[in-house]
Design a protein around this motif. Structure first.
Motif, PDB file in Angstrom:
ATOM      1  N   HIS A   1       0.931  -1.231   0.037  1.00 56.86           N
ATOM      2  CA  HIS A   1       0.054  -0.065   0.017  1.00 56.86           C
ATOM      3  C   HIS A   1       0.904   1.164  -0.114  1.00 56.86           C
ATOM      4  O   HIS A   1       1.953   1.297   0.751  1.00 56.86           O
ATOM      5  N   PHE A   2       0.558   2.320  -0.742  1.00 52.83           N
ATOM      6  CA  PHE A   2       1.496   3.471  -0.887  1.00 52.83           C
ATOM      7  C   PHE A   2       0.392   4.606  -0.226  1.00 52.83           C
ATOM      8  O   PHE A   2      -0.578   4.830  -0.770  1.00 52.83           O
ATOM      9  N   ASP A   3       1.175   5.339   0.411  1.00 51.44           N
ATOM     10  CA  ASP A   3       0.544   6.388   1.055  1.00 51.44           C
ATOM     11  C   ASP A   3       0.390   7.843  -0.038  1.00 51.44           C
ATOM     12  O   ASP A   3       0.939   8.708   0.355  1.00 51.44           O
ATOM     13  N   ILE A   4      -0.399   7.497  -0.794  1.00 49.17           N
ATOM     14  CA  ILE A   4      -0.392   8.535  -1.903  1.00 49.17           C
ATOM     15  C   ILE A   4      -1.760   8.634  -2.227  1.00 49.17           C
ATOM     16  O   ILE A   4      -2.601   7.849  -2.409  1.00 49.17           O
ATOM     17  N   VAL A   5      -2.059  10.026  -2.617  1.00 52.00           N
ATOM     18  CA  VAL A   5      -3.521  10.422  -3.354  1.00 52.00           C
ATOM     19  C   VAL A   5      -3.206  10.882  -4.605  1.00 52.00           C
ATOM     20  O   VAL A   5      -2.558  11.968  -4.789  1.00 52.00           O
ATOM     21  N   ILE A   6      -3.904  10.414  -5.585  1.00 50.11           N
ATOM     22  CA  ILE A   6      -3.861  10.935  -6.874  1.00 50.11           C
ATOM     23  C   ILE A   6      -4.894  11.840  -7.157  1.00 50.11           C
ATOM     24  O   ILE A   6      -6.291  11.656  -6.990  1.00 50.11           O
ATOM     25  N   ASP A   7      -4.561  13.137  -7.600  1.00 54.44           N
ATOM     26  CA  ASP A   7      -5.704  14.029  -7.986  1.00 54.44           C
ATOM     27  C   ASP A   7      -6.240  13.842  -9.422  1.00 54.44           C
ATOM     28  O   ASP A   7      -5.553  13.438 -10.419  1.00 54.44           O
ATOM     29  N   GLY A   8      -7.415  13.645  -9.427  1.00 52.28           N
ATOM     30  CA  GLY A   8      -8.343  13.054 -10.748  1.00 52.28           C
ATOM     31  C   GLY A   8      -8.081  13.756 -11.912  1.00 52.28           C
ATOM     32  O   GLY A   8      -8.099  13.657 -12.847  1.00 52.28           O
ATOM     33  N   ASP A   9      -7.594  15.139 -11.608  1.00 53.56           N
ATOM     34  CA  ASP A   9      -7.524  16.166 -12.831  1.00 53.56           C
ATOM     35  C   ASP A   9      -5.890  16.174 -13.284  1.00 53.56           C
ATOM     36  O   ASP A   9      -5.569  16.793 -14.130  1.00 53.56           O
ATOM     37  N   LYS A  10      -5.058  15.268 -12.501  1.00 54.00           N
ATOM     38  CA  LYS A  10      -3.892  15.189 -12.802  1.00 54.00           C
ATOM     39  C   LYS A  10      -3.095  13.790 -13.014  1.00 54.00           C
ATOM     40  O   LYS A  10      -2.550  13.149 -12.251  1.00 54.00           O
ATOM     41  N   LEU A  11      -3.998  12.844 -13.654  1.00 53.82           N
ATOM     42  CA  LEU A  11      -4.085  11.426 -13.845  1.00 53.82           C
ATOM     43  C   LEU A  11      -2.697  10.833 -14.057  1.00 53.82           C
ATOM     44  O   LEU A  11      -2.004  10.222 -13.440  1.00 53.82           O
ATOM     45  N   ASN A  12      -1.980  11.472 -15.244  1.00 54.33           N
ATOM     46  CA  ASN A  12      -0.719  11.022 -15.755  1.00 54.33           C
ATOM     47  C   ASN A  12       0.403  11.282 -14.380  1.00 54.33           C
ATOM     48  O   ASN A  12       1.060  10.183 -14.613  1.00 54.33           O
ATOM     49  N   GLU A  13       0.352  12.423 -14.118  1.00 52.22           N
ATOM     50  CA  GLU A  13       1.416  12.620 -12.902  1.00 52.22           C
ATOM     51  C   GLU A  13       1.229  11.799 -11.994  1.00 52.22           C
ATOM     52  O   GLU A  13       2.455  11.183 -11.403  1.00 52.22           O
ATOM     53  N   GLY A  14       0.061  11.444 -11.099  1.00 46.20           N
ATOM     54  CA  GLY A  14      -0.097  10.392 -10.321  1.00 46.20           C
ATOM     55  C   GLY A  14       0.080   9.038 -10.403  1.00 46.20           C
ATOM     56  O   GLY A  14       0.709   8.540  -9.906  1.00 46.20           O
ATOM     57  N   ALA A  15      -0.220   8.817 -11.711  1.00 49.61           N
ATOM     58  CA  ALA A  15      -0.022   7.238 -12.177  1.00 49.61           C
ATOM     59  C   ALA A  15       1.437   7.141 -12.270  1.00 49.61           C
ATOM     60  O   ALA A  15       2.106   6.020 -11.812  1.00 49.61           O
ATOM     61  N   ALA A  16       2.266   8.185 -12.678  1.00 45.96           N
ATOM     62  CA  ALA A  16       3.619   8.195 -12.899  1.00 45.96           C
ATOM     63  C   ALA A  16       4.169   7.657 -11.489  1.00 45.96           C
ATOM     64  O   ALA A  16       5.121   7.106 -11.385  1.00 45.96           O
ATOM     65  N   GLU A  17       3.879   8.374 -10.479  1.00 43.77           N
ATOM     66  CA  GLU A  17       4.226   8.382  -9.313  1.00 43.77           C
ATOM     67  C   GLU A  17       4.100   6.979  -8.724  1.00 43.77           C
ATOM     68  O   GLU A  17       5.147   6.350  -8.133  1.00 43.77           O
ATOM     69  N   ILE A  18       3.041   6.245  -9.033  1.00 44.47           N
ATOM     70  CA  ILE A  18       2.851   4.896  -8.510  1.00 44.47           C
ATOM     71  C   ILE A  18       3.706   4.067  -9.388  1.00 44.47           C
ATOM     72  O   ILE A  18       4.278   3.244  -8.648  1.00 44.47           O
ATOM     73  N   VAL A  19       3.653   4.000 -10.523  1.00 46.43           N
ATOM     74  CA  VAL A  19       4.418   3.107 -11.421  1.00 46.43           C
ATOM     75  C   VAL A  19       5.966   3.341 -11.359  1.00 46.43           C
ATOM     76  O   VAL A  19       6.667   2.179 -11.212  1.00 46.43           O
ATOM     77  N   LYS A  20       6.372   4.411 -10.839  1.00 50.53           N
ATOM     78  CA  LYS A  20       7.824   4.532 -10.351  1.00 50.53           C
ATOM     79  C   LYS A  20       8.247   3.539  -9.400  1.00 50.53           C
ATOM     80  O   LYS A  20       9.320   3.140  -9.308  1.00 50.53           O
ATOM     81  N   LEU A  21       7.046   3.472  -8.283  1.00 54.70           N
ATOM     82  CA  LEU A  21       7.747   2.618  -7.008  1.00 54.70           C
ATOM     83  C   LEU A  21       7.254   1.222  -7.442  1.00 54.70           C
ATOM     84  O   LEU A  21       8.104   0.214  -7.052  1.00 54.70           O
ATOM     85  N   LEU A  22       6.698   0.969  -8.501  1.00 51.22           N
ATOM     86  CA  LEU A  22       6.339  -0.513  -8.922  1.00 51.22           C
ATOM     87  C   LEU A  22       7.329  -1.092  -9.915  1.00 51.22           C
ATOM     88  O   LEU A  22       7.640  -2.158  -9.905  1.00 51.22           O
ATOM     89  N   ARG A  23       7.613  -0.110 -10.703  1.00 52.02           N
ATOM     90  CA  ARG A  23       8.506  -0.524 -11.713  1.00 52.02           C
ATOM     91  C   ARG A  23       9.889   0.286 -11.946  1.00 52.02           C
ATOM     92  O   ARG A  23      10.336   1.133 -12.625  1.00 52.02           O
ATOM     93  N   PRO A  24      10.822   0.297 -10.680  1.00 50.53           N
ATOM     94  CA  PRO A  24      11.877   1.271 -10.875  1.00 50.53           C
ATOM     95  C   PRO A  24      12.875   1.116 -11.683  1.00 50.53           C
ATOM     96  O   PRO A  24      13.816   2.022 -12.036  1.00 50.53           O
ATOM     97  N   ALA A  25      12.793  -0.070 -12.563  1.00 54.20           N
ATOM     98  CA  ALA A  25      13.684  -0.446 -13.719  1.00 54.20           C
ATOM     99  C   ALA A  25      13.369   0.475 -15.166  1.00 54.20           C
ATOM    100  O   ALA A  25      14.020   0.940 -15.945  1.00 54.20           O
TER     101      ALA A  25
END
Length: 347
Positions: free
Chosen positions: A9-33
């Protein structure tokens, strides 16, 4: 059925108006390579409850990570703990995608190749045969878990919906439309009690049901010729006939429902025969079995209309998604009142 590992679980809130930026933050943690500079994004627009974006590294589309951001205030009527538990259980049984992670207002999960059904493909015999068989297989599962009640979830859920759905709106224009197109609450409450009294008397088996098989929640992989169900927000034990009726109700489409597309008796009976062959584990299905389930399904169709009418009223008050939920609530309630005599068809 054993529950598998619990995702991070990641302590992150994604702004629905900034989906790409928020999604990138999650993916960076899941796929660091993965290199952030190579991220590709795809916005999916099928849903009317949540927002969904896919992220992948260029030339690695099949490894896409899906990021789903919950709709505003949907926690009022969706049990998110149950949802993630359902996904884990269904994935362990081979029925759906893997869950990669949760975050404060959403999920990250596996991309599965395939096309969501359309009003045309859902009535194609080769495809509905797969859907009927897959649903029967799911209904035979017994996802034993100490936190899963084996009582039909539908009554408690609807009663919760009725407690929290708006009885009026502060916006004058919306209130005027509400009064013009939605039946009075007392009339809805009366109809609900009638539905509960009559449907709970039916000898209809209770199974672990999906409860939300709209076209966008059914994936057809043409290459593998398989069907996969997604989105387990409402999955719980429920009446077998309700789950089937709820799927049949979606043949008409969502944005502009066309009830001339509701499956006719011939299509329904063929679908139900295919379903019962798998559910019973034998091709020897009698006409009486098909007739009984057909009657039950078309009675429970009324409850499906009521459920999603109430749901849509709640969404009309809270959702930030551009969809006319008030109009959709009216459509579902109107269908219920048009077809309410089906409740008293004898077996």
């Amino acid at each position: 059925m054993a529950e598998v590992h619990k995702e991070p679980h990641f302590d992150i809130v994604i702004d629905g108006d900034k989906l790409n930026e928020g999604a990138a933050e999650i993916v960076k943690l899941l796929r660091p390579a993965w290199s952030i500079d190579d991220y590709q994004f795809k916005l999916f627009t099928n849903g009317i409850s949540n927002k969904l974006v896919g992220v992948w590294c260029k030339d690695r589309y099949d490894e896409m990570v899906l990021i789903r951001v919950y709709g505003y205030k949907t926690d009022l009527f969706i049990d998110r703990t149950a949802e993630t538990r359902n996904i884990r259980l269904m994935h362990a049984a081979g029925y759906t995608h893997c869950l990669y992670a949760t975050f404060n207002n959403g999920l990250a999960y596996e991309f599965l190749p395939g096309d969501t059904l359309t009003v045309d493909s859902v009535r194609s015999p080769p495809i509905y045969k797969l859907v009927a068989k897959r649903l029967a297989e799911m209904h035979k599962l017994n996802p034993a878990h100490p936190e899963i009640s084996t009582e039909p979830f539908i009554w408690d859920k609807i009663e919760k919906f009725m407690r929290i759905m708006p009885k009026s709106f502060s916006n004058k224009e919306k209130q005027a439309k509400f009064r013009r197109i939605i039946q009075p609450y007392t009339e809805l409450e009366k109809q609900y009690q009638l539905l509960k009294n009559e449907l709970s008397k039916l000898d209809n088996v209770v199974v672990f049901a999906h409860n939300d098989l709209l076209l966008g929640n059914v994936l057809h992989n043409a290459k593998e010729n398989t069907i996969t169900f997604i989105d387990y927000e409402y999955s719980a034990y429920n009446y077998q006939a309700y789950d089937i009726a709820n799927h049949f109700a979606e043949f008409v489409g969502l944005d502009v429902p066309d009830y001339s597309l509701y499956p006719d008796e011939t299509l329904q009976r063929d679908w139900l025969r295919l379903y019962l062959e798998e559910y019973n584990g034998t091709p020897d299905v009698t006409e009486n079995e098909i007739k009984k389930l057909y009657i039950h399904v078309n009675k429970f169709l009324l409850l499906s209309h009521f459920f999603w009418g109430c749901w849509s009223l709640i969404q009309s008050e809270h959702s930030l998604i551009g969809f006319d939920f008030l109009e959709y609530a009216s459509i579902r309630f109107n269908e219920l009142f048009k077809k309410k005599d089906q409740l008293f068809v004898s077996e």
